[in-house]
Design an enzyme around this catalytic site. Structure first.
Site, PDB file in Angstrom:
ATOM      1  CB  VAL A   1      -1.003   7.523  -1.624  1.00 45.53           C
ATOM      2  CG1 VAL A   1      -2.179   6.867  -2.396  1.00 45.53           C
ATOM      3  CG2 VAL A   1      -0.226   7.379  -3.161  1.00 45.53           C
TER       4      VAL A   1
ATOM      5  CB  ALA B   1       9.245  -7.031  -8.714  1.00 48.08           C
TER       6      ALA B   1
ATOM      7  CE  LYS C   1      -2.442  -1.030  -8.825  1.00 48.06           C
ATOM      8  NZ  LYS C   1      -1.203   0.491  -8.322  1.00 48.06           N
TER       9      LYS C   1
ATOM     10  CE1 TYR D   1      -2.865  -4.302  -7.021  1.00 50.27           C
ATOM     11  CE2 TYR D   1      -2.640  -5.897  -8.622  1.00 50.27           C
ATOM     12  CZ  TYR D   1      -2.289  -4.666  -7.981  1.00 50.27           C
ATOM     13  OH  TYR D   1      -1.150  -4.024  -8.541  1.00 50.27           O
TER      14      TYR D   1
ATOM     15  CG  ASN E   1       5.302   1.730  -5.778  1.00 45.45           C
ATOM     16  OD1 ASN E   1       5.679   0.822  -6.811  1.00 45.45           O
ATOM     17  ND2 ASN E   1       5.909   1.445  -4.457  1.00 45.45           N
TER      18      ASN E   1
ATOM     19  CB  SER F   1      -1.673  -4.449 -12.301  1.00 47.42           C
ATOM     20  OG  SER F   1      -1.665  -5.354 -12.286  1.00 47.42           O
TER      21      SER F   1
END
Length: 286
Positions: free
Chosen positions: A65, A185, A157, A153, A88, A140
């Site tokens: 990415v 999800a 985010k 994290y 993503n 997130s």
């Protein structure tokens, strides 16, 4: 269901080889988009083949990415244009802050933040030049609320939200709109922490339509964070308490502590700041 919702559109999905990204790619293919499936392994090729087998159009780009230029070049070389970008890709290295290492911090920050930057920067001049484009970055709930064991994290985010809001401001006059989704999800990254009820309720299929809506050229949303999961979605916004104004010339910490409930209380009038200018005007009283 096959539709023509994205007919003629070229959309790059970074991190499209699995999980949510795979679902975005499959749904885009079914909706008539020409999809560039980005991923670090052969799974990107497998997803592209799946789209083609179903009658859609897709190209695979096996790339990190952080190599955003390569992903965008694949779209331009293969299809001659670029209309949308969905970033993503991301990883977790969960540990309590006391046990978090420098490598744990840097790896999550690099893939999440540097990846979003690299892809957006590569796409940016092309979208501005054609005065049209949509970018969807992935944040997130951890960025919005924090989460135990996810300092790296959550910070990464959160940085994505800051990047998104700035791109939204800079691209607005050129019809280049940028938003972020905070998805919930079941994916390979979350499977170990979700119980069976959550796994059944929070499917990738129930998030994807909201992401595709943000990526569609008719969507006028810009600068938003959309939480989505289980078929539910909602926009998140900042709310600011009325606060207090004390004499700046004689201000000291003791005065502030005595009025702390007034600084933090939401019982009175509230405001909804959207830009740094809002903050500057409020602070200066101008």
């Amino acid at each position: 269901m096959t539709t023509a919702l994205f007919e003629g559109q070229v959309v790059v999905v970074a991190g499209g080889g699995g999980g949510l990204g795979r679902q975005y790619c499959l749904d885009l293919g079914r909706a008539g988009a020409r999809v560039v499936v980005g991923g670090r392994s052969a799974t990107a090729e497998a997803v592209a083949a799946e789209i083609i087998q179903a009658g859609g159009q897709a190209l695979a780009c096996v790339a990190d990415v952080r190599d955003g230029a390569r992903l965008i070049e694949t779209a331009l070389d293969g299809y001659g244009r670029l209309d949308g970008l969905i970033v993503n890709a991301g990883i977790v290295r969960d540990k309590s802050f006391a046990k978090l290492t420098v490598d744990d911090w840097r790896e999550v920050m690099s893939i999440t933040v540097d990846g979003a930057f690299a892809c957006s920067q590569a796409a940016w001049p092309h979208l501005l030049a054609q005065r049209a484009g949509r970018i969807v970055l992935t944040s997130s709930g951890a960025a919005l609320h924090g989460n135990f064991g996810q300092a790296n994290y959550a910070a990464a985010k959160g940085a994505v939200i800051g990047l998104m809001r700035t791109l939204a401001l800079e691209g607005a006059s050129k019809n280049v709109f940028t938003n972020a989704v905070a998805p919930m999800a079941t994916t390979p990254m979350t499977e170990a922490v979700f119980d069976e009820r959550l796994k059944q309720a929070l499917t990738a299929e129930a998030v994807s339509p909201y992401v595709l809506a943000l990526a569609h050229p008719t969507c006028r949303e810009n600068g938003a964070v959309i939480e989505a999961g289980g078929g539910w979605a909602a926009k998140v916004r900042w709310q600011r308490a009325a606060g207090i104004r004390l004499d700046a010339q004689s201000l000291d910490a003791a005065q502030v502590l005595a009025r702390w409930d007034d600084v933090t209380g939401f019982d009175g009038e509230v405001t909804y700041p959207t830009t740094t200018l809002d903050c500057l005007r409020t602070a200066s009283g101008l």
